[in-house]
Design a protein around this motif. Structure first.
Motif, PDB file in Angstrom:
ATOM      1  N   THR A   1      -2.140   9.002   0.921  1.00 15.87           N
ATOM      2  CA  THR A   1      -1.084   8.437   0.075  1.00 15.87           C
ATOM      3  C   THR A   1      -1.440   7.013  -0.360  1.00 15.87           C
TER       4      THR A   1
ATOM      5  N   SER B   1       7.147  -0.572  -0.856  1.00 18.69           N
ATOM      6  CA  SER B   1       6.821  -1.547  -1.901  1.00 18.69           C
ATOM      7  C   SER B   1       5.925  -2.683  -1.429  1.00 18.69           C
TER       8      SER B   1
ATOM      9  N   LEU C   1       6.788   4.101  -9.943  1.00 13.54           N
ATOM     10  CA  LEU C   1       7.838   4.663  -9.095  1.00 13.54           C
ATOM     11  C   LEU C   1       7.247   5.653  -8.091  1.00 13.54           C
ATOM     12  N   ILE C   2       6.283   6.452  -8.546  1.00 10.54           N
ATOM     13  CA  ILE C   2       5.643   7.392  -7.609  1.00 10.54           C
ATOM     14  C   ILE C   2       4.919   6.610  -6.515  1.00 10.54           C
TER      15      ILE C   2
ATOM     16  N   SER D   1      -1.476   6.012  -4.215  1.00  7.11           N
ATOM     17  CA  SER D   1      -0.644   4.906  -4.668  1.00  7.11           C
ATOM     18  C   SER D   1      -1.498   3.787  -5.275  1.00  7.11           C
TER      19      SER D   1
ATOM     20  N   ARG E   1       7.291   5.319  -3.976  1.00  6.92           N
ATOM     21  CA  ARG E   1       7.713   6.407  -3.101  1.00  6.92           C
ATOM     22  C   ARG E   1       6.698   6.658  -1.988  1.00  6.92           C
ATOM     23  N   LEU E   2       5.420   6.596  -2.369  1.00  5.11           N
ATOM     24  CA  LEU E   2       4.362   6.985  -1.439  1.00  5.11           C
ATOM     25  C   LEU E   2       4.112   5.953  -0.350  1.00  5.11           C
TER      26      LEU E   2
END
Lengths: 270, 271
Positions: free
Chosen positions: B187, B258, B250-251, B191, B254-255
């Motif tokens: 991830t 922030s 945004l994806i 990201s 999510r992953l």
């Protein structure tokens, strides 16, 4: 593992930087428009005369002004995010700062052109309230507002990070010892937030220092910054050596600035 | 009483800043639906036609395609180089690790124009014609740190005992990488890649000096605003860029949450 990325940086990035510095000591042959590889200091003496000192002064002044404004605007916001808001609100506010940070740079500049120009929303609002039109479009003031807007999230995030890391026990201790909220703010919170402020200021300062797009698009006739001088000498004037010599100015200013920021702890406490 | 007043004014400040942050973006989106050729606030007549004009504009299409290609290639290259750097720095315990982090950060911490002029000097000196490849080289240089930051943060949080357990159970180095390391950093890689893509897709300061006569989408926008031509189209294109950038962002959020989200800001954090 490390060699390919390091090689990339050595061969492409560092070599280019060195070449740029060397290019600053070359010149352009006036007859052939070819680059003359004999070393000369003429570019550097050229940028200490004529319009250049005032361009450099204006750029540094604007970068300082933008940095100070953003720090003032960002601090209370970051404080609420870190110390006042509930966790849910905190997450929403962080998202609300990061989304504009990632909105397209040109979109943000163009938005301010639309707002500040003669028929824009700002003049309209002022006339609705009965005030004279500010007519800020295409002035140094417009440039200042646009820069403050574009770099504000870069200031909020590190201040928020620094404030969030202050242990609540320190604030309790200050209150227990009889400190008023004002003196707690001044003598506990602000010193601990300083590294975050310094880190944020690196971006607001550095990004303003090298920009040429915003001044070109939203500035007026007196809005030439170092970036514009470099851009014009290279792309319209075809004088790469002079542009390269000018590029050493932001580097030198940044080195001085990073030295100061390092003293304030910008690289440690975050 | 004074306390409540202070609270109230703090929240008022927050609302003001939120308005300052979002009103300009809203303005630009609204102007995309303005029928008039000349922007005046408030908008009188509404239309969707500029979207169709922009969509059918061959210049916009070509610039969009070039931006996509460059961002795609720069992302792949920085994925490889950035994660290699992260693994190398994470594994090694040698003097000067911090200098490597600092080196990788430089293209984002120094004003972008420096990278632009430096690369331009080098390309001119070496006699390299500006092309999509020179754009990709420039973008990769400042995107590497984004991947590096994401991957190294993840590696730091992954316990070594997992790798040891894998080795104890008889896995080869390749198997450990495939079944233990890769899933833990997956991830972070995705990201990082999304952030690098967005960074590259929107870049204009460096690109101007490495693109030559070609237009990426930001360079097309820059030129159009500068010449004051096709401004209604600019509104639409710029809105589309904002929307297109928000999706990967945004994806990515999510992953990984922030934390590594603001690459320039994350760059100042000690690793």
């Amino acid at each position: 593992m490390l060699s390919p990325p390091l090689l990339w940086f050595l061969v492409i990035y560092l070599t280019s930087l060195v070449l740029m510095l060397v290019t600053g000591f070359w010149s352009v042959n006036g007859f052939t428009s070819q680059i003359d590889h004999h070393l000369t200091g003429q570019n550097f003496s050229q940028i200490t005369a004529g319009a250049y000192p005032s361009i450099i002064g204006r750029t540094v002044l604007l970068a300082v002004l933008v940095t100070v404004t953003d720090a003032i605007v960002a601090f209370p916001f970051a404080y609420v995010m870190a110390r006042v808001a509930t966790q849910r609100t905190q997450r929403i506010l962080l998202g609300a700062v990061l989304l504009p940070l990632w909105a397209s740079y040109l979109a943000k500049v163009y938005a301010w052109i639309s707002i500040l120009e003669k028929g824009g929303a700002l003049n309209w609002t002022f006339s609705k309230v009965g005030l004279p039109n500010p007519n800020l479009g295409f002035t140094n003031g417009a440039m200042w507002i646009a820069f403050c807007y574009i770099w504000l999230p870069y200031m909020i995030v590190p201040i928020y990070g620094a404030l969030e890391r202050i242990p609540s026990s320190l604030l309790d201790a200050s209150a227990d010892l009889g400190g008023s909220s004002w003196s707690t703010l001044r003598r506990v919170i602000l010193p601990l937030a300083l590294p975050g402020l310094a880190a944020g200021s690196i971006f607001t300062f550095s990004l303003t220092l090298g920009d040429y797009v915003t001044p070109l698009l939203i500035g007026g006739s007196n809005s030439t910054l170092i970036g514009n001088a470099i851009y014009e000498n290279l792309l319209t004037g075809g004088n790469l050596p002079l542009a390269a010599a000018l590029s050493t100015v932001p580097i030198a200013v940044m080195i001085i600035y990073l030295g100061i920021a390092k003293r304030l702890g910008a690289f440690e406490a975050l | 009483m004074r306390r409540r007043l202070a609270r109230a004014s703090l929240w008022l400040w927050v609302l003001g800043v939120l308005f300052f942050l979002f009103a300009p973006i809203a303005t630009i989106v609204l102007f995309g639906f303005d029928r008039s050729n000349v922007e005046t606030w408030p908008i009188q007549h509404w239309t969707l036609s500029w979207y169709s004009v922009a969509w059918h504009d061959p210049q916009v299409r070509a610039a969009f395609a070039l931006s996509l290609k460059a961002a795609f290639a720069a992302t792949i290259l920085s994925l490889v180089l950035g994660s290699m750097a992260a693994f190398g720095v994470h594994r090694a315990r040698f003097f000067g690790r911090d200098s490597i982090s600092l080196l990788l950060i430089l293209p984002l911490a120094l004003p972008g124009i420096i990278t632009g002029v430096a690369l331009n000097s080098a390309f001119q000196w070496a006699g390299i014609q500006l092309s999509i490849w020179t754009i990709i080289v420039g973008h990769t240089t400042f995107c590497i740190v984004v991947i590096y930051n994401n991957v190294i943060a993840r590696l730091r949080r992954t316990s070594n005992t997992l790798l040891e357990a894998s080795a104890d159970l008889g896995a080869t180095a390749v198997q450990t990488f495939r079944f233990v390391t890769l899933p833990t950093i997956a991830t972070a890689l995705v990201s990082g890649a999304l952030l690098a893509f967005a960074l590259s897709f929107d870049e204009v300061i460096v690109t101007t000096f490495t693109a030559g006569a070609q237009n990426t989408l930001p360079i097309w926008i820059f030129g159009a605003i500068r010449l004051g031509q096709q401004l209604p189209e600019v509104n639409v294109v710029v809105t589309m860029v904002v929307v297109l950038m928000f999706i990967p962002i945004l994806i990515a959020a999510r992953l990984t949450g922030s934390e590594n989200f603001a690459p320039r800001v994350a760059a100042t954090q000690p690793k």
